[in-house]
Enzyme design. Structure first.
Site, PDB file in Angstrom:
ATOM      1  N   GLY A 148      -5.424   1.994  11.294  1.00  0.00           N
ATOM      2  CA  GLY A 148      -5.548   1.442  12.639  1.00  0.00           C
ATOM      3  C   GLY A 148      -5.766  -0.065  12.671  1.00  0.00           C
ATOM      4  O   GLY A 148      -6.199  -0.604  13.689  1.00  0.00           O
TER       5      GLY A 148
ATOM      6  N   GLY B  86      -4.526  11.000   6.345  1.00  0.00           N
ATOM      7  CA  GLY B  86      -3.449  11.969   6.571  1.00  0.00           C
ATOM      8  C   GLY B  86      -2.284  11.471   7.398  1.00  0.00           C
ATOM      9  O   GLY B  86      -1.163  11.926   7.199  1.00  0.00           O
ATOM     10  N   PHE B  87      -2.530  10.536   8.313  1.00  0.00           N
ATOM     11  CA  PHE B  87      -1.440  10.107   9.205  1.00  0.00           C
ATOM     12  C   PHE B  87      -1.582   8.632   9.546  1.00  0.00           C
ATOM     13  O   PHE B  87      -2.712   8.125   9.686  1.00  0.00           O
ATOM     14  CB  PHE B  87      -1.455  10.926  10.507  1.00  0.00           C
ATOM     15  CG  PHE B  87      -1.198  12.379  10.260  1.00  0.00           C
ATOM     16  CD1 PHE B  87       0.104  12.868  10.171  1.00  0.00           C
ATOM     17  CD2 PHE B  87      -2.258  13.261  10.069  1.00  0.00           C
ATOM     18  CE1 PHE B  87       0.343  14.212   9.899  1.00  0.00           C
ATOM     19  CE2 PHE B  87      -2.033  14.603   9.801  1.00  0.00           C
ATOM     20  CZ  PHE B  87      -0.721  15.085   9.720  1.00  0.00           C
TER      21      PHE B  87
ATOM     22  N   HIS C 218       0.853  -1.192   0.000  1.00  0.00           N
ATOM     23  CA  HIS C 218       0.000   0.000   0.000  1.00  0.00           C
ATOM     24  C   HIS C 218       0.894   1.250   0.000  1.00  0.00           C
ATOM     25  O   HIS C 218       1.782   1.380   0.854  1.00  0.00           O
ATOM     26  CB  HIS C 218      -0.873  -0.049   1.245  1.00  0.00           C
ATOM     27  CG  HIS C 218      -1.927   1.003   1.327  1.00  0.00           C
ATOM     28  ND1 HIS C 218      -3.136   0.918   0.662  1.00  0.00           N
ATOM     29  CD2 HIS C 218      -1.972   2.162   2.032  1.00  0.00           C
ATOM     30  CE1 HIS C 218      -3.878   1.975   0.957  1.00  0.00           C
ATOM     31  NE2 HIS C 218      -3.190   2.753   1.777  1.00  0.00           N
TER      32      HIS C 218
ATOM     33  N   MET D  46      -4.361  10.463  -1.706  1.00  0.00           N
ATOM     34  CA  MET D  46      -4.992  11.482  -0.863  1.00  0.00           C
ATOM     35  C   MET D  46      -4.522  12.829  -1.393  1.00  0.00           C
ATOM     36  O   MET D  46      -3.675  13.501  -0.798  1.00  0.00           O
ATOM     37  CB  MET D  46      -4.597  11.252   0.602  1.00  0.00           C
ATOM     38  CG  MET D  46      -5.300  10.041   1.202  1.00  0.00           C
ATOM     39  SD  MET D  46      -4.514   9.433   2.702  1.00  0.00           S
ATOM     40  CE  MET D  46      -3.304   8.337   1.976  1.00  0.00           C
TER      41      MET D  46
ATOM     42  N   GLY E 298      -0.696   5.461  12.336  1.00  0.00           N
ATOM     43  CA  GLY E 298      -0.647   5.360  13.790  1.00  0.00           C
ATOM     44  C   GLY E 298      -1.862   5.908  14.523  1.00  0.00           C
ATOM     45  O   GLY E 298      -1.786   6.180  15.718  1.00  0.00           O
TER      46      GLY E 298
HETATM   47  C1  DX5 Z   1      -3.808   7.077   6.518  1.00  0.00           C
HETATM   48  C2  DX5 Z   1      -3.320   6.081   5.493  1.00  0.00           C
HETATM   49  C3  DX5 Z   1      -3.160   4.688   6.028  1.00  0.00           C
HETATM   50  C4  DX5 Z   1      -2.127   4.583   7.106  1.00  0.00           C
HETATM   51  C5  DX5 Z   1      -2.124   3.214   7.717  1.00  0.00           C
HETATM   52  O1  DX5 Z   1      -3.905   8.326   5.921  1.00  0.00           O
HETATM   53  O2  DX5 Z   1      -4.215   6.010   4.406  1.00  0.00           O
HETATM   54  O3  DX5 Z   1      -2.862   3.801   4.965  1.00  0.00           O
HETATM   55  O4  DX5 Z   1      -0.838   4.856   6.633  1.00  0.00           O
HETATM   56  O5  DX5 Z   1      -1.278   3.237   8.822  1.00  0.00           O
HETATM   57  P1  DX5 Z   1      -1.716   2.606  10.217  1.00  0.00           P
HETATM   58  O6  DX5 Z   1      -1.914   1.138   9.966  1.00  0.00           O
HETATM   59  O7  DX5 Z   1      -0.575   2.904  11.122  1.00  0.00           O
HETATM   60  O8  DX5 Z   1      -3.003   3.261  10.634  1.00  0.00           O
HETATM   61 ZN    ZN Z   2      -3.913   4.396   2.905  1.00  0.00          ZN
END
Ligand code: DX5
Ligand code: ZN
Length: 243
Positions: free
Chosen positions: A196, A161-162, A52, A87, A164
């Site tokens: 998550g 966006g992030f 991904h 995104m 974790g």
């Molecule tokens: C969030 C991303 C996710 C994220 C997954 O904006 O689309 O793909 O990186 O990371 P974890 O598994 O840490 O939530």
């Molecule tokens: Zn993603």
């Protein structure tokens, strides 16, 4: 017994396929992308199914990660199919470039795209699968018609966006609704859950009927990413009711 199974959540929403695991590269060491891809590719064992790749442009979301040149290079360095999650603003303009750079699946956020049906066609013409992503605040129902033109549905279980962040369990309602439509033959999409996902949450996501599980921190935040992929797949498989 898996708590989701005990709670009776398993129901009949069981994907026909094996659970797919898609490690999210943005949680790896960003100075060693090819190594991080290799760490989950599997070798003689079965490794990750997809890799991904979270593309963030600093506009649609406040963060910045990868762009087309990185995807083009990665495609030369890993046999894993690249699952590009855009995104970004104006995916109508940019998404096909990711397909041409070698992405296997390209997901765009429904509220960012002007003409999703046309874009899905252009992505397929460029040799990729077309994915539609729903952020937590975006409902499924108004987009069911549009989804009939797509190959994958990416249900975000955190705000984009992030990495974790904490899994939002209410997002599984969307997964269940999509699973029902797929099982009824009203939709033909692969259902991905993203955000998550870890050993505590993947069972519920699998029981809700997801096919593919994106995991960043739960894979690259461990000492042994390959083992993390195996354990996640085992948990999902158990929640599908398979040995
Ligand atoms: C969030 C991303 C996710 C994220 C997954 O904006 O689309 O793909 O990186 O990371 P974890 O598994 O840490 O939530
Ligand atoms: Zn993603």
């Amino acid at each position: 017994m898996d708590p989701d199974v005990r709670a009776g959540h398993r129901a009949d929403r069981r994907p026909r396929r094996e659970p797919m695991i898609a490690p999210s590269l943005a949680s790896g060491d960003l100075a060693r992308l090819a190594d991080e891809a290799r760490a989950v590719a599997g070798g003689s064992d079965r490794g990750a199914d997809w890799l991904h790749v979270d593309v963030m442009d600093g506009h649609f979301v406040p963060n910045i990660t990868f762009g087309v040149p990185v995807v083009r290079s990665l495609a030369r360095h890993t046999p894993l199919p690249l699952d590009c999650h855009l995104m970004i603003e104006d995916p109508d303009r940019w998404a096909v470039d990711y397909a041409e750079a070698g992405a296997h699946n390209v997901s765009v956020h429904v509220e960012a795209v002007r003409d999703p049906v046309a874009l899905a066609g252009r992505l397929r013409d460029a040799g990729a699968r077309a994915g539609l992503a729903l952020a937590p605040q975006i409902p499924l129902e108004p987009h069911i018609g549009t989804l009939s033109h797509f190959d994958t549905l990416l249900v975000m279980s955190v705000p984009p966006g992030f990495n974790g962040q904490r899994f939002i369990p209410e997002m599984l309602d969307k997964v269940r609704a999509a699973r029902r439509l797929v099982d009824a033959g009203e939709l033909d999409v692969l259902i991905e859950v993203d955000g998550g996902v870890n050993l505590d949450t993947i069972g519920a996501a699998a029981a809700a009927g997801a096919d593919c599980f994106v995991a960043g921190t739960a894979v690259y935040g461990t000492d042994d990413p390959a083992r993390a992929v195996r354990l996640l797949r085992e948990k999902a498989r158990a929640a599908y009711g398979r040995p």
